[in-house]
Design an enzyme around this catalytic site. Structure first.
Site, short mmCIF file in Angstrom:
data_model
loop_
_atom_site.label_atom_id
_atom_site.label_comp_id
_atom_site.label_asym_id
_atom_site.label_seq_id
_atom_site.Cartn_x
_atom_site.Cartn_y
_atom_site.Cartn_z
N ASP A 189 92.93 -42.50 32.76
CA ASP A 189 93.69 -42.00 33.90
C ASP A 189 95.00 -42.76 34.01
OD1 ASP A 189 94.25 -40.41 36.06
OD2 ASP A 189 93.13 -41.63 37.49
N TYR A 233 99.15 -43.04 35.68
CA TYR A 233 99.74 -43.26 37.01
C TYR A 233 101.20 -42.84 36.89
CZ TYR A 233 100.06 -46.15 41.35
OH TYR A 233 100.19 -46.61 42.63
N HIS A 264 104.35 -40.86 43.64
CA HIS A 264 103.03 -41.37 44.07
C HIS A 264 103.04 -42.91 44.05
CE1 HIS A 264 98.73 -41.85 44.55
NE2 HIS A 264 98.65 -42.49 43.41
N ARG A 276 103.18 -52.69 50.03
CA ARG A 276 104.26 -53.67 49.82
C ARG A 276 105.58 -53.02 50.23
NH1 ARG A 276 101.59 -53.12 45.14
NH2 ARG A 276 103.26 -51.72 44.48
N GLU A 301 92.35 -36.92 44.62
CA GLU A 301 93.67 -37.04 43.99
C GLU A 301 93.86 -35.82 43.12
OE1 GLU A 301 93.78 -40.75 41.79
OE2 GLU A 301 94.26 -41.90 43.60
N GLU A 337 95.37 -34.06 40.04
CA GLU A 337 95.93 -34.51 38.77
C GLU A 337 95.87 -33.37 37.75
OE1 GLU A 337 94.60 -38.29 37.37
OE2 GLU A 337 94.34 -39.11 39.40
N ASP A 384 90.45 -36.66 40.89
CA ASP A 384 90.01 -38.04 40.69
C ASP A 384 89.58 -38.59 42.06
OD1 ASP A 384 89.63 -40.63 39.79
OD2 ASP A 384 91.75 -41.14 39.87
N ARG A 401 88.64 -45.42 48.89
CA ARG A 401 89.75 -46.37 49.09
C ARG A 401 89.28 -47.73 49.59
NH1 ARG A 401 93.20 -43.97 45.78
NH2 ARG A 401 93.85 -41.90 46.50
N GLN A 440 87.86 -49.45 46.65
CA GLN A 440 88.99 -49.75 45.75
C GLN A 440 89.76 -50.98 46.21
OE1 GLN A 440 91.61 -46.38 45.24
NE2 GLN A 440 92.88 -47.37 43.71
N LYS A 472 86.17 -45.28 41.63
CA LYS A 472 86.63 -44.09 40.92
C LYS A 472 85.54 -43.43 40.07
CE LYS A 472 91.22 -44.48 41.63
NZ LYS A 472 92.11 -43.37 42.02
N THR A 496 84.34 -37.37 38.90
CA THR A 496 85.66 -36.80 38.64
C THR A 496 85.42 -35.33 38.34
OG1 THR A 496 86.38 -38.89 37.63
CG2 THR A 496 87.74 -36.95 37.18
N THR A 533 97.79 -39.09 40.10
CA THR A 533 98.09 -38.22 41.25
C THR A 533 99.48 -37.61 41.12
OG1 THR A 533 96.78 -39.73 42.57
CG2 THR A 533 98.16 -38.15 43.76
N GLU A 543 98.20 -41.00 50.85
CA GLU A 543 99.62 -40.77 51.09
C GLU A 543 99.86 -39.88 52.32
OE1 GLU A 543 102.21 -39.73 47.53
OE2 GLU A 543 100.23 -39.81 46.62
MN MN Z 1 93.89 -41.12 39.68
#
Ligand code: MN
Length: 398
Positions: free
Chosen positions: A114, A116, A121, A130, A181, A183, A215, A219, A222, A235, A239, A332, A346
């Protein structure tokens, strides 16, 4: 390569395939694995309109791995064979109705990776954690990915059981922050031998087809587990993938230029052909109290920062072998606008801004009984729209 099979004037004797907006016109011809009503034997079929053509005489077995190991020339031959059987004027043959058949996971997936690849995203999620420094300094230089788990990849329609796990120090139980997510998945074609990288110029020829991927992500699990090695149990509990594999041949008219990069990338990642795919993905959502699903987001896959070819070249640059039927997911798919956000993390700003639904219900993360439906389609003036079908999943309690 674009050829006569993409001719927008071509029609099928299967009437449902000629309707505007149909996902599976004769220009598409995706492959899947199905069991007809009253049969115990799964076999390979091609979707046409609302029907399925049994192609087990050409492609025996009950998984698409052998098809994916074919050269692109042989896959194109198979496509022409299907067009000849299904085009207007050909002698009609027996078909199955999609709604009466059981659809199965179409590929034995040896390995699943997977990525990114959406910079929107990565930026949106980065901002939540951050705000002063959303995008990590490596992002624009190296395609980021983790190795996923193939054993829990399920076909659309399979219920997803809410996972339990560690939610923080001394805290254990069912996840309270279950997310989806949206994808796009790429199935690997011939692949490469151990120690032999796939050059970026050849990377596209190693894509056999695409599907939609959900996916599912926990959270809270995670957040607690991901440092320093990345996602693990957050995760790999499930899936979901769509049942119909849209072939690389069907996608030929829809490749386009990716967005420009503002920093130079290394030569092994510079793709000599337009590597982005002009594909729209959508997320639809329905709670148990809603009769109809509503659309939560839509996004342009062509705006991803890294292309599928770059993912394949990067994945193999160290000599890691990819095998026919391996699944490479994009990460995502999000875009710059609020309605382009491809997951609840998000869309709800980590749960701070709940969604308000037409029933008066609200959601920060998924409840038991909620259904998530992914769709996707390639649409471009001058060409017939081709769809990816649906990828559905409903949450079941722990
Ligand atoms: Mn993913």
């Amino acid at each position: 390569m674009i050829d006569e099979t993409h001719d927008p004037a071509r029609r099928s004797w299967v009437e449902s395939a000629n309707r505007p907006g149909c996902d599976f016109p004769i220009q598409n011809l995706p492959l899947g694995v199905f069991t007809p009503p009253g049969s115990a034997t799964a076999r390979i079929g091609v979707a046409i309109g609302e029907a399925i053509l049994d192609v087990s005489d050409w492609l025996p077995g009950d998984q698409l791995n052998a098809y994916m190991a074919l050269s692109s020339a042989d896959r194109a031959d198979f496509r022409r064979h299907c067009v000849r059987r299904l085009e207007a004027g050909a002698k009609p043959c027996a078909l199955y109705s999609q709604t009466e058949c059981r659809l199965h996971r179409p590929v034995t997936i040896g390995d699943y990776t997977d990525f990114y690849a959406s910079i929107d995203h990565a930026t949106n999620v980065g901002k939540l954690f951050r705000p002063e420094n959303p995008l990590l300094p490596n992002y624009k230089h190296v395609p980021i990915a983790y190795h996923g788990r193939a054993s829990s990849i399920v076909v659309s329609g399979t219920p997803v059981k809410r996972p339990q796990g560690q939610l923080g120090e001394g805290r254990f139980g069912p996840t309270q922050e279950l997310d989806y997510e949206v994808e796009v998945g790429f199935f690997v074609g011939p692949g490469n031998a151990l120690g032999e990288p796939i050059a970026i110029a050849k990377a596209r020829s190693h894509i056999a087809g695409v599907c939609l991927v959900n996916d599912w992500s926990a959270r809270d699990i995670q957040r607690w587990e991901y440092q320093p090695l990345g996602p693990f149990l957050a995760k790999n509990f499930a899936t979901s993938i769509s049942p119909w594999v849209v072939t690389a041949e069907a996608l030929a008219p829809f490749w386009t230029e990716p967005p420009p990069h503002d920093v130079p990338i290394l030569p092994y990642l510079r793709e000599p052909v337009p590597g982005a795919l002009d594909l729209t993905v959508e997320v639809w959502f329905r709670t148990a109290a809603m009769t109809e699903p509503i659309r939560l987001s839509h996004a342009a896959f062509k705006d991803m920062y890294w292309t599928a070819g770059q993912m394949i070249a990067h994945h193999t640059v160290n000599g890691c072998p990819l095998q026919p039927g391996d699944l490479i997911a994009s990460g995502t798919v999000s875009g710059p606008q609020p309605d382009n956000r491809g997951c609840l993390l998000e869309l709800t700003a980590k749960g701070a801004e709940p969604l308000r639904l037409p029933t008066g219900e609200t959601r920060t993360f998924l409840h038991d009984g909620d259904e998530v439906i992914l769709t996707g389609y390639c649409e471009r003036p001058g060409w017939v729209r081709i769809g990816l079908g649906h990828c559905r999943g409903t949450i079941r309690p722990q």
